[in-house]
Design a protein around this motif. Structure first.
Motif, PDB file in Angstrom:
ATOM      1  N   VAL A  33       0.859  -1.180   0.000  1.00  0.00           N
ATOM      2  CA  VAL A  33       0.000   0.000   0.000  1.00  0.00           C
ATOM      3  C   VAL A  33       0.899   1.235   0.000  1.00  0.00           C
ATOM      4  CG1 VAL A  33      -1.584   1.363   1.420  1.00  0.00           C
ATOM      5  CG2 VAL A  33      -1.962  -1.071   1.172  1.00  0.00           C
ATOM      6  N   VAL A  34       0.471   2.268  -0.696  1.00  0.00           N
ATOM      7  CA  VAL A  34       1.172   3.549  -0.640  1.00  0.00           C
ATOM      8  C   VAL A  34       0.223   4.583  -0.054  1.00  0.00           C
ATOM      9  CG1 VAL A  34       2.309   5.381  -1.940  1.00  0.00           C
ATOM     10  CG2 VAL A  34       2.639   2.987  -2.609  1.00  0.00           C
ATOM     11  N   LEU A  35       0.665   5.236   1.008  1.00  0.00           N
ATOM     12  CA  LEU A  35      -0.129   6.257   1.685  1.00  0.00           C
ATOM     13  C   LEU A  35       0.457   7.620   1.352  1.00  0.00           C
ATOM     14  CD1 LEU A  35      -2.439   6.649   3.877  1.00  0.00           C
ATOM     15  CD2 LEU A  35      -0.567   6.864   5.520  1.00  0.00           C
ATOM     16  N   LEU A  36      -0.360   8.500   0.782  1.00  0.00           N
ATOM     17  CA  LEU A  36       0.067   9.859   0.499  1.00  0.00           C
ATOM     18  C   LEU A  36      -0.145  10.682   1.763  1.00  0.00           C
ATOM     19  CD1 LEU A  36       1.116  11.899  -1.560  1.00  0.00           C
ATOM     20  CD2 LEU A  36      -1.261  12.338  -2.224  1.00  0.00           C
ATOM     21  N   SER A  37       0.953  11.079   2.399  1.00  0.00           N
ATOM     22  CA  SER A  37       0.900  11.748   3.699  1.00  0.00           C
ATOM     23  C   SER A  37       1.435  13.173   3.597  1.00  0.00           C
ATOM     24  CB  SER A  37       1.760  10.969   4.703  1.00  0.00           C
ATOM     25  OG  SER A  37       3.140  11.255   4.511  1.00  0.00           O
ATOM     26  N   PRO A  38       1.336  13.955   4.652  1.00  0.00           N
ATOM     27  CA  PRO A  38       1.893  15.311   4.632  1.00  0.00           C
ATOM     28  C   PRO A  38       3.401  15.355   4.396  1.00  0.00           C
ATOM     29  CG  PRO A  38       0.322  15.092   6.419  1.00  0.00           C
ATOM     30  CD  PRO A  38       0.526  13.715   5.865  1.00  0.00           C
ATOM     31  N   VAL A  39       4.104  14.230   4.596  1.00  0.00           N
ATOM     32  CA  VAL A  39       5.554  14.215   4.389  1.00  0.00           C
ATOM     33  C   VAL A  39       5.945  13.456   3.120  1.00  0.00           C
ATOM     34  CG1 VAL A  39       6.038  14.470   6.842  1.00  0.00           C
ATOM     35  CG2 VAL A  39       5.872  12.171   5.878  1.00  0.00           C
ATOM     36  N   GLY A  40       4.974  13.094   2.316  1.00  0.00           N
ATOM     37  CA  GLY A  40       5.258  12.374   1.085  1.00  0.00           C
ATOM     38  C   GLY A  40       4.661  10.983   1.081  1.00  0.00           C
ATOM     39  N   THR A  72      -4.569  15.931   4.113  1.00  0.00           N
ATOM     40  CA  THR A  72      -4.084  15.114   3.008  1.00  0.00           C
ATOM     41  C   THR A  72      -3.366  13.887   3.548  1.00  0.00           C
ATOM     42  OG1 THR A  72      -3.788  17.107   1.680  1.00  0.00           O
ATOM     43  CG2 THR A  72      -2.697  15.113   0.907  1.00  0.00           C
ATOM     44  N   CYS A  73      -4.079  12.800   3.648  1.00  0.00           N
ATOM     45  CA  CYS A  73      -3.477  11.557   4.124  1.00  0.00           C
ATOM     46  C   CYS A  73      -4.373  10.410   3.683  1.00  0.00           C
ATOM     47  CB  CYS A  73      -3.327  11.575   5.645  1.00  0.00           C
ATOM     48  SG  CYS A  73      -2.194  10.328   6.268  1.00  0.00           S
ATOM     49  N   GLU A  74      -4.171   9.986   2.438  1.00  0.00           N
ATOM     50  CA  GLU A  74      -5.046   8.989   1.842  1.00  0.00           C
ATOM     51  C   GLU A  74      -4.226   7.913   1.127  1.00  0.00           C
ATOM     52  OE1 GLU A  74      -8.204   8.903   2.339  1.00  0.00           O
ATOM     53  OE2 GLU A  74      -8.390  10.868   3.319  1.00  0.00           O
ATOM     54  N   VAL A  75      -4.784   6.703   1.079  1.00  0.00           N
ATOM     55  CA  VAL A  75      -4.159   5.618   0.322  1.00  0.00           C
ATOM     56  C   VAL A  75      -4.270   5.946  -1.162  1.00  0.00           C
ATOM     57  CG1 VAL A  75      -4.289   3.184  -0.287  1.00  0.00           C
ATOM     58  CG2 VAL A  75      -4.647   3.892   2.088  1.00  0.00           C
ATOM     59  N   CYS A  76      -3.136   5.969  -1.863  1.00  0.00           N
ATOM     60  CA  CYS A  76      -3.164   6.298  -3.295  1.00  0.00           C
ATOM     61  C   CYS A  76      -2.825   5.097  -4.172  1.00  0.00           C
ATOM     62  CB  CYS A  76      -2.217   7.465  -3.598  1.00  0.00           C
ATOM     63  SG  CYS A  76      -0.495   7.173  -3.190  1.00  0.00           S
ATOM     64  N   GLU A  77      -2.335   4.016  -3.570  1.00  0.00           N
ATOM     65  CA  GLU A  77      -2.060   2.787  -4.318  1.00  0.00           C
ATOM     66  C   GLU A  77      -2.326   1.583  -3.419  1.00  0.00           C
ATOM     67  OE1 GLU A  77       1.812   2.595  -6.176  1.00  0.00           O
ATOM     68  OE2 GLU A  77       1.872   4.775  -6.415  1.00  0.00           O
ATOM     69  N   GLY A  78      -2.958   0.555  -3.984  1.00  0.00           N
ATOM     70  CA  GLY A  78      -3.138  -0.697  -3.253  1.00  0.00           C
ATOM     71  C   GLY A  78      -4.340  -0.776  -2.356  1.00  0.00           C
ATOM     72  N   ALA A  79      -5.299   0.125  -2.515  1.00  0.00           N
ATOM     73  CA  ALA A  79      -6.458   0.146  -1.620  1.00  0.00           C
ATOM     74  C   ALA A  79      -7.440  -0.993  -1.875  1.00  0.00           C
ATOM     75  CB  ALA A  79      -7.193   1.482  -1.754  1.00  0.00           C
ATOM     76  N   GLU A  80      -7.324  -1.654  -3.042  1.00  0.00           N
ATOM     77  CA  GLU A  80      -8.339  -2.638  -3.430  1.00  0.00           C
ATOM     78  C   GLU A  80      -8.377  -3.839  -2.478  1.00  0.00           C
ATOM     79  OE1 GLU A  80      -5.912  -1.586  -5.395  1.00  0.00           O
ATOM     80  OE2 GLU A  80      -6.989  -0.125  -6.638  1.00  0.00           O
ATOM     81  N   GLU A  81      -7.218  -4.392  -2.162  1.00  0.00           N
ATOM     82  CA  GLU A  81      -7.177  -5.594  -1.321  1.00  0.00           C
ATOM     83  C   GLU A  81      -6.155  -5.395  -0.205  1.00  0.00           C
ATOM     84  OE1 GLU A  81      -6.509  -9.153  -3.515  1.00  0.00           O
ATOM     85  OE2 GLU A  81      -8.115  -8.785  -4.959  1.00  0.00           O
ATOM     86  N   MET A  82      -6.639  -4.898   0.906  1.00  0.00           N
ATOM     87  CA  MET A  82      -5.763  -4.684   2.051  1.00  0.00           C
ATOM     88  C   MET A  82      -6.115  -5.665   3.157  1.00  0.00           C
ATOM     89  SD  MET A  82      -4.928  -0.685   2.802  1.00  0.00           S
ATOM     90  CE  MET A  82      -6.616  -0.087   2.823  1.00  0.00           C
ATOM     91  N   PRO A  83      -5.173  -6.508   3.601  1.00  0.00           N
ATOM     92  CA  PRO A  83      -5.435  -7.330   4.775  1.00  0.00           C
ATOM     93  C   PRO A  83      -5.594  -6.435   6.007  1.00  0.00           C
ATOM     94  CG  PRO A  83      -3.138  -7.484   4.128  1.00  0.00           C
ATOM     95  CD  PRO A  83      -3.832  -6.728   3.042  1.00  0.00           C
ATOM     96  N   LEU A  86      -2.822  -4.039   7.356  1.00  0.00           N
ATOM     97  CA  LEU A  86      -2.544  -2.859   6.550  1.00  0.00           C
ATOM     98  C   LEU A  86      -3.665  -1.829   6.686  1.00  0.00           C
ATOM     99  CD1 LEU A  86      -0.371  -4.772   5.371  1.00  0.00           C
ATOM    100  CD2 LEU A  86      -0.704  -3.629   3.173  1.00  0.00           C
ATOM    101  N   GLU A  87      -4.892  -2.293   6.809  1.00  0.00           N
ATOM    102  CA  GLU A  87      -6.001  -1.366   7.057  1.00  0.00           C
ATOM    103  C   GLU A  87      -5.799  -0.646   8.385  1.00  0.00           C
ATOM    104  OE1 GLU A  87      -9.628  -3.536   6.902  1.00  0.00           O
ATOM    105  OE2 GLU A  87      -9.679  -3.654   4.707  1.00  0.00           O
ATOM    106  N   GLN A  88      -5.385  -1.412   9.408  1.00  0.00           N
ATOM    107  CA  GLN A  88      -5.145  -0.801  10.716  1.00  0.00           C
ATOM    108  C   GLN A  88      -3.974   0.167  10.658  1.00  0.00           C
ATOM    109  OE1 GLN A  88      -4.644  -4.336  13.122  1.00  0.00           O
ATOM    110  NE2 GLN A  88      -6.795  -4.347  13.733  1.00  0.00           N
ATOM    111  N   CYS A  89      -2.945  -0.190   9.897  1.00  0.00           N
ATOM    112  CA  CYS A  89      -1.771   0.664   9.779  1.00  0.00           C
ATOM    113  C   CYS A  89      -2.114   1.986   9.101  1.00  0.00           C
ATOM    114  CB  CYS A  89      -0.676  -0.061   9.001  1.00  0.00           C
ATOM    115  SG  CYS A  89       0.840   0.913   8.785  1.00  0.00           S
ATOM    116  N   THR A  90      -2.822   1.931   7.986  1.00  0.00           N
ATOM    117  CA  THR A  90      -3.166   3.170   7.287  1.00  0.00           C
ATOM    118  C   THR A  90      -4.093   4.035   8.134  1.00  0.00           C
ATOM    119  OG1 THR A  90      -4.947   2.016   6.095  1.00  0.00           O
ATOM    120  CG2 THR A  90      -2.818   2.210   4.983  1.00  0.00           C
ATOM    121  N   ALA A  91      -5.011   3.415   8.877  1.00  0.00           N
ATOM    122  CA  ALA A  91      -5.890   4.183   9.765  1.00  0.00           C
ATOM    123  C   ALA A  91      -5.080   4.842  10.877  1.00  0.00           C
ATOM    124  CB  ALA A  91      -6.964   3.272  10.356  1.00  0.00           C
ATOM    125  N   TRP A  92      -4.113   4.105  11.419  1.00  0.00           N
ATOM    126  CA  TRP A  92      -3.270   4.628  12.499  1.00  0.00           C
ATOM    127  C   TRP A  92      -2.436   5.800  12.003  1.00  0.00           C
ATOM    128  CZ3 TRP A  92       1.381   5.964  14.319  1.00  0.00           C
ATOM    129  CH2 TRP A  92       1.604   5.942  15.707  1.00  0.00           C
TER     130      TRP A  92
END
Length: 208
Positions: A33-40, A72-83, A86-92
């Motif tokens: 998964v790639v997360l677009l965050s305030p730091v990149g 601005t902090c959203e998943v930009c790649e790999g959102a389709e199938e997250m175990p 990874l869902e918990q990580c991106t939410a955290w």
């Protein structure tokens, strides 16, 4: 000084992330998964059993907005199938950057990196850091060595920080030099300074 047995008992009594380490496990089906965050862009990998790694971008310039929370902090790649891990990580991470007051209400994802599946000095130090050094705080390498029950192992603590596979969640950016200098960081000193500034600012806001 704490005896090693006392330290082991204290460590066992704390809440730590779930670690699944059954023998002869089948190979992982790794997801990315790639997360677009305030730091990149932050790259996250893992499987159904836990996180494998978080890769932070190396910053050459500070992002705009100092260390303010950003929407601005959203998943930009790999959102389709997250175990689930990874869902918990991106939410955290989304909460960490955008709604720090809610981080404490979220579960820490399970970890499934070899370094965190075996008893070792490094694992003990990383879990001590995760449990004892909270949002907006900082400790020296020497202080963290003491917290982990190895008062004379400050240099080894530095080595443990360098191999931390789950940065930010396991907050190695909160470990600084005794002099007060921020010290080294795998993703670069600028990012370490930004993270420390972000936490300081948000902690001050929450205290108002």
């Amino acid at each position: 000084m704490k005896r090693s047995g006392d330290v082991s008992s204290a460590m066992a009594s704390r809440l730590v992330p779930r670690v699944n380490s059954k023998p002869l496990e089948p190979p992982c089906k790794e997801s990315h998964v790639v997360l677009l965050s305030p730091v990149g862009k932050i790259e996250i990998s893992g499987c159904e059993r836990g996180l494998h790694e978080i890769k932070l971008p190396k910053m050459s310039v500070l992002p705009a907005g100092r260390a303010e929370s950003s929407g601005t902090c959203e998943v930009c790649e790999g959102a389709e199938e997250m175990p689930e891990p990874l869902e918990q990580c991106t939410a955290w991470l989304r909460a960490y950057f955008c709604e720090p007051a809610t981080v404490g209400n979220l579960p820490v994802p399970a970890f499934h990196h070899p370094l965190l599946l075996q008893d070792s000095f490094t694992r003990q130090v990383l879990w001590t850091l995760l449990n004892d050094v909270k949002f907006g705080e900082a400790v020296s390498y020497k202080q963290l060595a003491h917290l982990a029950g190895h008062s004379r192992a400050a240099r080894a603590v530095g080595s443990a920080m360098r191999v931390n596979p789950i940065p930010i969640i396991i907050p190695c950016h909160r470990v600084i030099r005794s002099s007060g200098d921020t010290g080294n960081y795998g993703a670069g000193q600028l990012l370490k300074e930004w993270l420390l500034s972000h936490e300081k600012l948000q902690k001050e806001k929450l205290a108002q």
